[in-house]
Design a protein around this motif. Sequence first.
Motif, mmCIF file in Angstrom:
data_model
loop_
_atom_site.group_PDB
_atom_site.id
_atom_site.type_symbol
_atom_site.label_atom_id
_atom_site.label_comp_id
_atom_site.label_asym_id
_atom_site.label_seq_id
_atom_site.Cartn_x
_atom_site.Cartn_y
_atom_site.Cartn_z
ATOM 1 N N VAL A 41 -2.491 6.482 -3.997
ATOM 2 C CA VAL A 41 -1.275 6.789 -4.743
ATOM 3 C C VAL A 41 -1.119 5.718 -5.822
ATOM 4 O O VAL A 41 -1.101 4.525 -5.524
ATOM 5 C CB VAL A 41 -0.043 6.796 -3.811
ATOM 6 C CG1 VAL A 41 1.225 7.096 -4.591
ATOM 7 C CG2 VAL A 41 -0.235 7.817 -2.688
ATOM 8 N N TRP A 42 -1.031 6.163 -7.059
ATOM 9 C CA TRP A 42 -0.945 5.262 -8.195
ATOM 10 C C TRP A 42 0.311 5.556 -8.999
ATOM 11 O O TRP A 42 0.656 6.708 -9.227
ATOM 12 C CB TRP A 42 -2.156 5.447 -9.109
ATOM 13 C CG TRP A 42 -3.444 5.049 -8.477
ATOM 14 C CD1 TRP A 42 -4.209 5.801 -7.626
ATOM 15 C CD2 TRP A 42 -4.121 3.815 -8.620
ATOM 16 N NE1 TRP A 42 -5.323 5.109 -7.244
ATOM 17 C CE2 TRP A 42 -5.301 3.879 -7.843
ATOM 18 C CE3 TRP A 42 -3.860 2.647 -9.339
ATOM 19 C CZ2 TRP A 42 -6.199 2.818 -7.775
ATOM 20 C CZ3 TRP A 42 -4.770 1.610 -9.266
ATOM 21 C CH2 TRP A 42 -5.913 1.698 -8.488
ATOM 22 N N ALA A 43 0.983 4.505 -9.446
ATOM 23 C CA ALA A 43 2.154 4.649 -10.311
ATOM 24 C C ALA A 43 1.715 4.495 -11.758
ATOM 25 O O ALA A 43 0.944 3.594 -12.089
ATOM 26 C CB ALA A 43 3.200 3.600 -9.968
ATOM 27 N N THR A 44 2.195 5.395 -12.612
ATOM 28 C CA THR A 44 1.845 5.305 -14.026
ATOM 29 C C THR A 44 2.830 4.428 -14.788
ATOM 30 O O THR A 44 2.611 4.123 -15.957
ATOM 31 C CB THR A 44 1.781 6.708 -14.666
ATOM 32 O OG1 THR A 44 3.053 7.345 -14.510
ATOM 33 C CG2 THR A 44 0.687 7.545 -14.021
ATOM 34 N N LYS A 45 3.919 4.028 -14.144
ATOM 35 C CA LYS A 45 4.847 3.030 -14.681
ATOM 36 C C LYS A 45 5.544 2.380 -13.493
ATOM 37 O O LYS A 45 5.441 2.855 -12.356
ATOM 38 C CB LYS A 45 5.830 3.645 -15.672
ATOM 39 C CG LYS A 45 6.873 4.555 -15.078
ATOM 40 C CD LYS A 45 7.826 5.039 -16.165
ATOM 41 C CE LYS A 45 9.030 5.732 -15.545
ATOM 42 N NZ LYS A 45 9.973 6.195 -16.551
ATOM 43 N N SER A 46 6.257 1.302 -13.738
ATOM 44 C CA SER A 46 6.927 0.577 -12.654
ATOM 45 C C SER A 46 7.917 1.465 -11.920
ATOM 46 O O SER A 46 8.596 2.291 -12.532
ATOM 47 C CB SER A 46 7.664 -0.640 -13.208
ATOM 48 O OG SER A 46 6.748 -1.567 -13.742
ATOM 49 N N ILE A 47 7.975 1.281 -10.598
ATOM 50 C CA ILE A 47 8.930 2.012 -9.767
ATOM 51 C C ILE A 47 9.999 1.025 -9.324
ATOM 52 O O ILE A 47 9.679 -0.041 -8.771
ATOM 53 C CB ILE A 47 8.238 2.622 -8.535
ATOM 54 C CG1 ILE A 47 7.162 3.611 -8.984
ATOM 55 C CG2 ILE A 47 9.258 3.299 -7.615
ATOM 56 C CD1 ILE A 47 6.304 4.146 -7.863
#
Length: 66
Positions: A41-47
Amino acid sequence: NTTESTVAVETLDDVPEHVLRGLPEDVKLFPSAVDKTRLGVWATKSILKGKKFGPFVGDKKKRSQV
């Protein structure tokens, strides 16, 4: 003499549709940085801390079990 082993690699085709639908817009599934045969699971921007998404489908595990 080399021995070739066939390792199954997890793909998006292996992921149930409801899981893909439950991901937030900025979260994607790509090959894992830890295990190249699995998806991560990868975030494309900060969570932001405390951000919730789901629903979670599956069995919850204790830290010692993962």
